[in-house]
Design a protein around this motif. Structure first.
Motif, PDB file in Angstrom:
ATOM      1  N   MET A   1       0.043   8.802 -10.924  1.00  0.00           N
ATOM      2  CA  MET A   1       0.730   7.307 -10.870  1.00  0.00           C
ATOM      3  C   MET A   1       0.122   6.526 -10.070  1.00  0.00           C
ATOM      4  SD  MET A   1       3.342   6.994 -12.103  1.00  0.00           S
ATOM      5  CE  MET A   1       5.160   6.719 -12.063  1.00  0.00           C
ATOM      6  N   ARG A   2      -1.088   6.923  -9.203  1.00  0.00           N
ATOM      7  CA  ARG A   2      -1.893   5.990  -8.606  1.00  0.00           C
ATOM      8  C   ARG A   2      -2.694   5.048  -9.606  1.00  0.00           C
ATOM      9  NH1 ARG A   2      -5.166   9.343  -4.010  1.00  0.00           N
ATOM     10  NH2 ARG A   2      -6.432   8.850  -5.407  1.00  0.00           N
ATOM     11  N   ALA A   3      -2.815   5.404 -10.650  1.00  0.00           N
ATOM     12  CA  ALA A   3      -3.571   4.836 -11.660  1.00  0.00           C
ATOM     13  C   ALA A   3      -2.854   3.748 -12.577  1.00  0.00           C
ATOM     14  CB  ALA A   3      -4.429   5.559 -12.784  1.00  0.00           C
ATOM     15  N   LEU A   4      -1.417   3.749 -12.361  1.00  0.00           N
ATOM     16  CA  LEU A   4      -0.629   2.853 -13.243  1.00  0.00           C
ATOM     17  C   LEU A   4      -0.859   1.435 -12.844  1.00  0.00           C
ATOM     18  CD1 LEU A   4       1.821   2.576 -15.100  1.00  0.00           C
ATOM     19  CD2 LEU A   4       3.395   2.780 -13.135  1.00  0.00           C
ATOM     20  N   PRO A   5      -1.090   0.942 -11.650  1.00  0.00           N
ATOM     21  CA  PRO A   5      -1.558  -0.497 -11.473  1.00  0.00           C
ATOM     22  C   PRO A   5      -2.669  -0.824 -12.060  1.00  0.00           C
ATOM     23  CG  PRO A   5      -0.777   0.382  -9.299  1.00  0.00           C
ATOM     24  CD  PRO A   5      -0.921   1.633 -10.423  1.00  0.00           C
ATOM     25  N   LEU A  37     -12.076 -14.997 -11.857  1.00  0.00           N
ATOM     26  CA  LEU A  37     -12.384 -14.211 -10.403  1.00  0.00           C
ATOM     27  C   LEU A  37     -11.180 -13.379 -10.220  1.00  0.00           C
ATOM     28  CD1 LEU A  37     -14.503 -14.737  -7.900  1.00  0.00           C
ATOM     29  CD2 LEU A  37     -12.472 -15.974  -7.085  1.00  0.00           C
ATOM     30  N   LEU A  38      -9.891 -14.015 -10.120  1.00  0.00           N
ATOM     31  CA  LEU A  38      -8.875 -13.098  -9.662  1.00  0.00           C
ATOM     32  C   LEU A  38      -8.435 -12.023 -10.627  1.00  0.00           C
ATOM     33  CD1 LEU A  38      -6.310 -16.095  -8.692  1.00  0.00           C
ATOM     34  CD2 LEU A  38      -7.661 -14.724  -7.209  1.00  0.00           C
ATOM     35  N   LEU A  39      -8.749 -12.131 -12.001  1.00  0.00           N
ATOM     36  CA  LEU A  39      -8.553 -11.085 -12.830  1.00  0.00           C
ATOM     37  C   LEU A  39      -9.245  -9.562 -12.404  1.00  0.00           C
ATOM     38  CD1 LEU A  39      -7.086 -10.055 -15.423  1.00  0.00           C
ATOM     39  CD2 LEU A  39      -8.690 -10.937 -16.727  1.00  0.00           C
ATOM     40  N   PHE A  40     -10.795 -10.010 -12.481  1.00  0.00           N
ATOM     41  CA  PHE A  40     -11.560  -9.066 -11.913  1.00  0.00           C
ATOM     42  C   PHE A  40     -11.460  -8.324 -10.507  1.00  0.00           C
ATOM     43  CE2 PHE A  40     -13.046  -9.657 -16.110  1.00  0.00           C
ATOM     44  CZ  PHE A  40     -13.975  -8.842 -16.410  1.00  0.00           C
ATOM     45  N   ALA A  41     -11.097  -9.237  -9.663  1.00  0.00           N
ATOM     46  CA  ALA A  41     -10.747  -8.673  -8.245  1.00  0.00           C
ATOM     47  C   ALA A  41      -9.472  -7.870  -8.351  1.00  0.00           C
ATOM     48  CB  ALA A  41     -10.201 -10.107  -7.547  1.00  0.00           C
ATOM     49  N   VAL A  42      -8.591  -8.252  -9.201  1.00  0.00           N
ATOM     50  CA  VAL A  42      -7.343  -7.253  -9.233  1.00  0.00           C
ATOM     51  C   VAL A  42      -7.606  -6.020  -9.928  1.00  0.00           C
ATOM     52  CG1 VAL A  42      -5.073  -6.929 -10.493  1.00  0.00           C
ATOM     53  CG2 VAL A  42      -5.815  -9.171  -9.434  1.00  0.00           C
ATOM     54  N   LEU A  43      -8.504  -6.007 -11.030  1.00  0.00           N
ATOM     55  CA  LEU A  43      -9.042  -4.691 -11.505  1.00  0.00           C
ATOM     56  C   LEU A  43      -9.777  -4.056 -10.419  1.00  0.00           C
ATOM     57  CD1 LEU A  43     -10.324  -6.312 -14.969  1.00  0.00           C
ATOM     58  CD2 LEU A  43      -8.720  -4.755 -15.004  1.00  0.00           C
ATOM     59  N   ALA A  44     -10.899  -4.588 -10.061  1.00  0.00           N
ATOM     60  CA  ALA A  44     -11.502  -3.578  -8.703  1.00  0.00           C
ATOM     61  C   ALA A  44     -10.520  -3.204  -7.638  1.00  0.00           C
ATOM     62  CB  ALA A  44     -12.531  -4.594  -8.019  1.00  0.00           C
ATOM     63  N   VAL A  45      -9.434  -3.995  -7.144  1.00  0.00           N
ATOM     64  CA  VAL A  45      -8.415  -3.456  -6.168  1.00  0.00           C
ATOM     65  C   VAL A  45      -7.925  -2.389  -6.653  1.00  0.00           C
ATOM     66  CG1 VAL A  45      -6.603  -4.007  -4.775  1.00  0.00           C
ATOM     67  CG2 VAL A  45      -8.519  -5.598  -4.785  1.00  0.00           C
ATOM     68  N   THR A  46      -7.421  -2.431  -7.799  1.00  0.00           N
ATOM     69  CA  THR A  46      -6.405  -1.403  -8.371  1.00  0.00           C
ATOM     70  C   THR A  46      -7.080  -0.222  -8.555  1.00  0.00           C
ATOM     71  OG1 THR A  46      -6.569  -2.437 -10.600  1.00  0.00           O
ATOM     72  CG2 THR A  46      -4.466  -3.096  -9.243  1.00  0.00           C
ATOM     73  N   ALA A  47      -8.691  -0.379  -9.072  1.00  0.00           N
ATOM     74  CA  ALA A  47      -9.272   0.750  -9.521  1.00  0.00           C
ATOM     75  C   ALA A  47      -9.698   1.684  -8.087  1.00  0.00           C
ATOM     76  CB  ALA A  47     -10.475   0.525 -10.180  1.00  0.00           C
ATOM     77  N   ARG A  48      -9.821   0.701  -7.021  1.00  0.00           N
ATOM     78  CA  ARG A  48     -10.063   1.622  -5.834  1.00  0.00           C
ATOM     79  C   ARG A  48      -9.115   2.033  -5.174  1.00  0.00           C
ATOM     80  NH1 ARG A  48     -13.340   3.344  -3.582  1.00  0.00           N
ATOM     81  NH2 ARG A  48     -13.852   2.440  -1.674  1.00  0.00           N
ATOM     82  N   THR A  49      -7.788   1.257  -5.357  1.00  0.00           N
ATOM     83  CA  THR A  49      -6.449   2.057  -4.579  1.00  0.00           C
ATOM     84  C   THR A  49      -6.296   3.249  -5.467  1.00  0.00           C
ATOM     85  OG1 THR A  49      -5.112   0.654  -5.502  1.00  0.00           O
ATOM     86  CG2 THR A  49      -5.738   0.111  -3.454  1.00  0.00           C
ATOM     87  N   ALA A  50      -6.478   3.344  -6.898  1.00  0.00           N
ATOM     88  CA  ALA A  50      -6.481   4.522  -7.447  1.00  0.00           C
ATOM     89  C   ALA A  50      -7.271   5.705  -7.031  1.00  0.00           C
ATOM     90  CB  ALA A  50      -6.577   4.317  -9.194  1.00  0.00           C
ATOM     91  N   SER A 100     -10.707  -4.423  -1.121  1.00  0.00           N
ATOM     92  CA  SER A 100     -10.065  -3.124  -1.014  1.00  0.00           C
ATOM     93  C   SER A 100     -10.708  -2.129   0.040  1.00  0.00           C
ATOM     94  CB  SER A 100     -10.403  -2.535  -2.605  1.00  0.00           C
ATOM     95  OG  SER A 100     -11.755  -2.276  -2.634  1.00  0.00           O
ATOM     96  N   ALA A 101     -12.192  -2.388   0.385  1.00  0.00           N
ATOM     97  CA  ALA A 101     -12.862  -1.452   1.368  1.00  0.00           C
ATOM     98  C   ALA A 101     -12.214  -2.104   2.857  1.00  0.00           C
ATOM     99  CB  ALA A 101     -14.467  -1.905   1.375  1.00  0.00           C
ATOM    100  N   LEU A 102     -11.838  -3.309   3.072  1.00  0.00           N
ATOM    101  CA  LEU A 102     -11.389  -3.745   4.273  1.00  0.00           C
ATOM    102  C   LEU A 102      -9.739  -3.097   4.196  1.00  0.00           C
ATOM    103  CD1 LEU A 102     -12.370  -7.541   4.424  1.00  0.00           C
ATOM    104  CD2 LEU A 102     -13.075  -5.493   5.636  1.00  0.00           C
ATOM    105  N   VAL A 103      -9.028  -3.103   3.088  1.00  0.00           N
ATOM    106  CA  VAL A 103      -7.673  -2.693   3.450  1.00  0.00           C
ATOM    107  C   VAL A 103      -7.723  -1.083   3.503  1.00  0.00           C
ATOM    108  CG1 VAL A 103      -5.707  -2.160   1.604  1.00  0.00           C
ATOM    109  CG2 VAL A 103      -6.875  -4.734   1.936  1.00  0.00           C
ATOM    110  N   LEU A 104      -8.381  -0.372   2.637  1.00  0.00           N
ATOM    111  CA  LEU A 104      -8.533   0.935   2.684  1.00  0.00           C
ATOM    112  C   LEU A 104      -9.041   1.503   4.137  1.00  0.00           C
ATOM    113  CD1 LEU A 104     -10.046   2.133  -0.776  1.00  0.00           C
ATOM    114  CD2 LEU A 104      -7.649   2.313   0.157  1.00  0.00           C
ATOM    115  N   ARG A 105     -10.043   0.901   4.779  1.00  0.00           N
ATOM    116  CA  ARG A 105     -10.621   1.067   6.248  1.00  0.00           C
ATOM    117  C   ARG A 105      -9.339   1.036   7.227  1.00  0.00           C
ATOM    118  NH1 ARG A 105     -15.157  -2.153   7.313  1.00  0.00           N
ATOM    119  NH2 ARG A 105     -16.295  -0.509   5.873  1.00  0.00           N
ATOM    120  N   TYR A 106      -8.582  -0.085   6.957  1.00  0.00           N
ATOM    121  CA  TYR A 106      -7.554  -0.344   7.782  1.00  0.00           C
ATOM    122  C   TYR A 106      -6.555   0.596   7.891  1.00  0.00           C
ATOM    123  CZ  TYR A 106      -3.389  -2.668   9.892  1.00  0.00           C
ATOM    124  OH  TYR A 106      -2.355  -2.821  10.595  1.00  0.00           O
TER     125      TYR A 106
END
Length: 118
Positions: A1-5, A37-50, A100-106
């Motif tokens: 389910m973590r990969a759904l986003p 810019l936003l599209l690829f940022a969202v792809l990266a964030v969702t991949a990292r949070t997966a 995502s690194a900042l969010v995950l670290r927090y």
């Protein structure tokens, strides 16, 4: 389910990047760069949070950025490949991995603080 986003972000990117030119709404100059810019940022964030590591995410998104621009130039979509769009895609991926690194670290610090009772 973590990969759904991430899966949903990929589907969104396919629509945005490969919609025929006739279906792309008109917009002020430069708007397409913000979208890239936003599209690829969202792809990266969702991949990292997966749970995927940063280096493979960046490598995959770099390849996806290059491939999408080549395909836009080659497919009969009425669109053209743009090197600047590809560079903005890479900037978005870097931005997303950084955020995502900042969010995950927090998040990790909050979890650790909760375990220690502090």
């Amino acid at each position: 389910m973590r990969a759904l986003p991430f899966g949903l972000a990929v589907l969104l990117s396919l629509v945005v990047l490969f919609l025929p030119a006739s279906g792309v709404p008109s917009s002020p100059p430069g708007t397409d760069k913000v979208v890239h810019l936003l599209l690829f940022a969202v792809l990266a964030v969702t991949a990292r949070t997966a749970g995927w590591r940063a280096a493979p995410v960046l490598a995959g998104l770099l390849g996806y950025a290059a491939l999408s621009e080549v395909l836009q130039a080659l497919l009969p979509l009425g669109r053209s490949g743009d090197v600047l769009d590809g560079l903005v895609d890479v900037a978005g991926a870097l931005l997303g991995v950084g955020v995502s690194a900042l969010v995950l670290r927090y998040r990790d610090r909050r979890v650790a603080a909760g375990r220690s009772g502090g």
